[in-house]
Design an enzyme around this catalytic site. Structure first.
Site, mmCIF file in Angstrom:
data_model
loop_
_atom_site.group_PDB
_atom_site.id
_atom_site.type_symbol
_atom_site.label_atom_id
_atom_site.label_comp_id
_atom_site.label_asym_id
_atom_site.label_seq_id
_atom_site.Cartn_x
_atom_site.Cartn_y
_atom_site.Cartn_z
ATOM 1 N N CYS A 157 0.797 -1.218 0.000
ATOM 2 C CA CYS A 157 0.000 0.000 0.000
ATOM 3 C C CYS A 157 0.834 1.275 0.000
ATOM 4 O O CYS A 157 2.010 1.252 0.330
ATOM 5 C CB CYS A 157 -0.868 0.066 1.258
ATOM 6 S SG CYS A 157 -1.990 -1.300 1.417
ATOM 7 N N GLY A 168 0.474 0.211 -5.142
ATOM 8 C CA GLY A 168 -0.744 -0.594 -5.082
ATOM 9 C C GLY A 168 -1.710 -0.163 -6.161
ATOM 10 O O GLY A 168 -1.947 1.035 -6.324
ATOM 11 N N ASN A 222 -0.480 1.211 5.879
ATOM 12 C CA ASN A 222 0.500 0.538 5.028
ATOM 13 C C ASN A 222 1.294 -0.404 5.918
ATOM 14 O O ASN A 222 1.878 0.042 6.907
ATOM 15 C CB ASN A 222 1.420 1.587 4.376
ATOM 16 C CG ASN A 222 2.568 0.972 3.590
ATOM 17 O OD1 ASN A 222 3.636 1.548 3.502
ATOM 18 N ND2 ASN A 222 2.367 -0.198 3.020
ATOM 19 N N GLY A 223 1.322 -1.691 5.547
ATOM 20 C CA GLY A 223 2.080 -2.658 6.343
ATOM 21 C C GLY A 223 1.236 -3.878 6.622
ATOM 22 O O GLY A 223 0.220 -4.117 5.966
ATOM 23 N N TYR A 251 13.737 -2.348 -4.717
ATOM 24 C CA TYR A 251 12.721 -2.432 -5.749
ATOM 25 C C TYR A 251 11.556 -1.441 -5.649
ATOM 26 O O TYR A 251 11.197 -0.788 -6.617
ATOM 27 C CB TYR A 251 12.151 -3.866 -5.814
ATOM 28 C CG TYR A 251 10.944 -3.911 -6.687
ATOM 29 C CD1 TYR A 251 11.070 -3.630 -8.034
ATOM 30 C CD2 TYR A 251 9.677 -4.126 -6.169
ATOM 31 C CE1 TYR A 251 9.966 -3.572 -8.861
ATOM 32 C CE2 TYR A 251 8.569 -4.081 -6.986
ATOM 33 C CZ TYR A 251 8.723 -3.802 -8.336
ATOM 34 O OH TYR A 251 7.644 -3.740 -9.140
#
Ligand code: SF4
Length: 470
Positions: free
Chosen positions: A12, A38, A112-113, A252
């Site tokens: 996310c 996302g 997020n996570g 990445y």
């Protein structure tokens, strides 16, 4: 590298703003710049007129929001979210921000996570009578806040934050404040910025650049920021620990123009390439990188090795995600549709092909074959990370251990399976040194768990690795 066909995906991206009359539109632009984190769903909730209102949907930010939708979201504060579904799966109800209404007011939540004790907590909460609207682990946090007996809302949040484990960067919006919290290990990036008198918080600093905001600082591990008409107040809900930011953000995920924990991502990737050239030299005519993330690495490899960098692979940017299906057969087809070798560049050449990771091996095998079909006489694969041998529990979809090729094969086996003339991975020490954190202190700054199996937190025995829900 092409995340959605390789099997390595971020979960996310989050964005929040406080104190700007065009909050929804700025959040839209912020989310647009975080789209790489996302693509399954997007949403925005605004605070205005003494109320919270929102819009969300499945698909890309540009699909979910049109001009009319944004015009209807009036208010001077907003939070937004782009989602990739791992924990909890896809579906409209799991698209965030999640909006909760109760007698004491409304609150919206973007996360997020991945919480590593979400299942344990959910079972306990259900035992106490809680009913959940979604299958997302994020909702657990909202229930913990509501169940807290602490006398203030900040106290309730701190109590809830101290009960959850794993990786979390949270944004929470009420009518009176915007809250930002980062887990005690700081797995995921979260930065604070300014836009005139307004405050912004985002997963990546590229979201600040797109709206003209300036970077102020990182939200620190275990910190809770309270942003309101009175400015920014910082509180702690956990003692500060050595940071364990996700190494994959540098390798990445993050955009090259972002700074992650104060380090520019393009520069970090170029340094990964330079280090890779020192650790794993090759006799070759050209160096090429698999777009997008490995271009910076390939430039670094070329600079350090003296072998010219060439654009040997081109990404087709206009292939819709609808073509990408999770089955192996279609995944392989997806590689061909998204990536093309440049025949005039690679024909008759010994090629160093730089990529950021090998997950299942399928994509690497296809790319090596593609380069050979285009006339490359040798293909030497260089990977700017150590082998991925363990699954992630902190929000990155790295597949299950059974699917990870490096979990059960030696480097020589993998070389043979992908059909390369030679194969080398960057060392752990090389990774830390190139990004800019010292050798010999692997837990000082970065999580390395998917390369080592040494997870920085307790992993609940019933926790699920982060995986795409098929
Ligand atoms: S396990 Fe790997 S992917 Fe997950 S947070 Fe750690 S470094 Fe990132």
């Amino acid at each position: 590298m092409l995340a959605e066909i390789k099997g390595l995906n971020e979960e996310c991206g989050i964005f929040g703003i406080w104190g700007h009359e065009d909050a929804a539109r700025l959040t839209y632009y912020g989310l647009h710049s975080l789209q790489h984190r996302g693509q399954e769903g997007a949403g925005i909730v605004v605070a205005g007129g003494g109320n919270l209102s929102g819009h969300k949907g499945l698909g890309l930010v540009t699909d979910v929001f049109q001009s009319g939708t944004l015009d209807a979201l009036c208010g001077s504060a907003a939070i937004g979210h782009v989602r990739y579904s791992t924990a909890g799966g896809g579906g409209y109800e799991n698209v965030q921000p999640l909006l909760f209404r109760s007698q004491t007011g409304a609150m919206a939540l973007a996360h997020n996570g991945n919480l590593t004790n979400a299942i344990e907590l959910k079972l306990a909460l259900e035992g106490q009578g809680s009913i959940f609207q979604t299958t997302s682990d994020t909702e657990v946090f909202a229930h913990l806040i509501r169940r807290s007996q602490a006398p203030t809302f900040v106290g309730q949040m701190k109590e809830a934050l101290s009960q959850i484990e794993g990786a979390f960067a949270f944004l929470l919006l009420t009518e009176t404040a915007l809250y930002a919290a980062l887990d005690p290990h700081g797995f995921r990036p979260l930065s604070l910025g300014r836009l005139g008198s307004a405050y912004v918080v985002a997963s990546e600093t590229c979201a600040f650049d797109v709206i003209g905001a300036t970077y102020e600082r990182e939200v620190s591990p275990g910190e809770l920021l309270i942003i309101s008409g009175e400015g920014v107040r910082s509180e702690r809900f956990a003692p500060e620990r050595p940071r364990s930011i996700c190494s994959m953000e540098y390798i990445y995920f993050a955009r090259p123009d972002s700074h992650v924990d104060g380090i520019n991502v393009h520069t970090a990737r170029k340094n990964l390439g330079k280090r890779l050239a020192l650790e794993a030299p090759a006799e070759a005519d050209i160096v090429t990188g698999v777009p997008d993330s490995s271009i910076s690495v390939a430039i670094g490899y070329a600079e350090a090795s003296g072998i010219p960098y060439e654009l040997g692979l081109i990404k087709n940017r206009y292939v819709g995600r609808t073509f990408i299906q999770p089955s192996q057969a279609l995944r392989e087809q997806g590689v061909k549709m998204k990536l093309s070798p440049v025949r005039g560049v690679v024909a008759g050449k010994r090629v160093v092909m730089v990529d950021d990771s090998i997950v299942r091996g399928t994509t690497s095998r296809r790319i090596v074959a593609m380069l050979r079909e285009a006339g490359a006489v040798e293909v030497h694969v260089r990977i700017s990370a150590p082998p991925i041998t363990h699954p992630c529990f902190y929000g990155i979809d790295t597949s299950s251990k059974e699917e990870l090729i490096a979990a059960k094969h030696t480097v020589e086996d993998i070389r043979r399976l992908i059909g390369a003339d030679s194969l080398a991975f960057l060392s752990q020490e090389g990774l830390l040194a190139a990004i800019g954190r010292p050798e010999g202190a692997p837990q000082r700054g970065q999580c390395l768990a998917c390369f080592t199996g040494q997870y920085p937190t307790r992993i609940s025995p019933i926790a699920q690795p982060c995986m795409t829900v098929k």
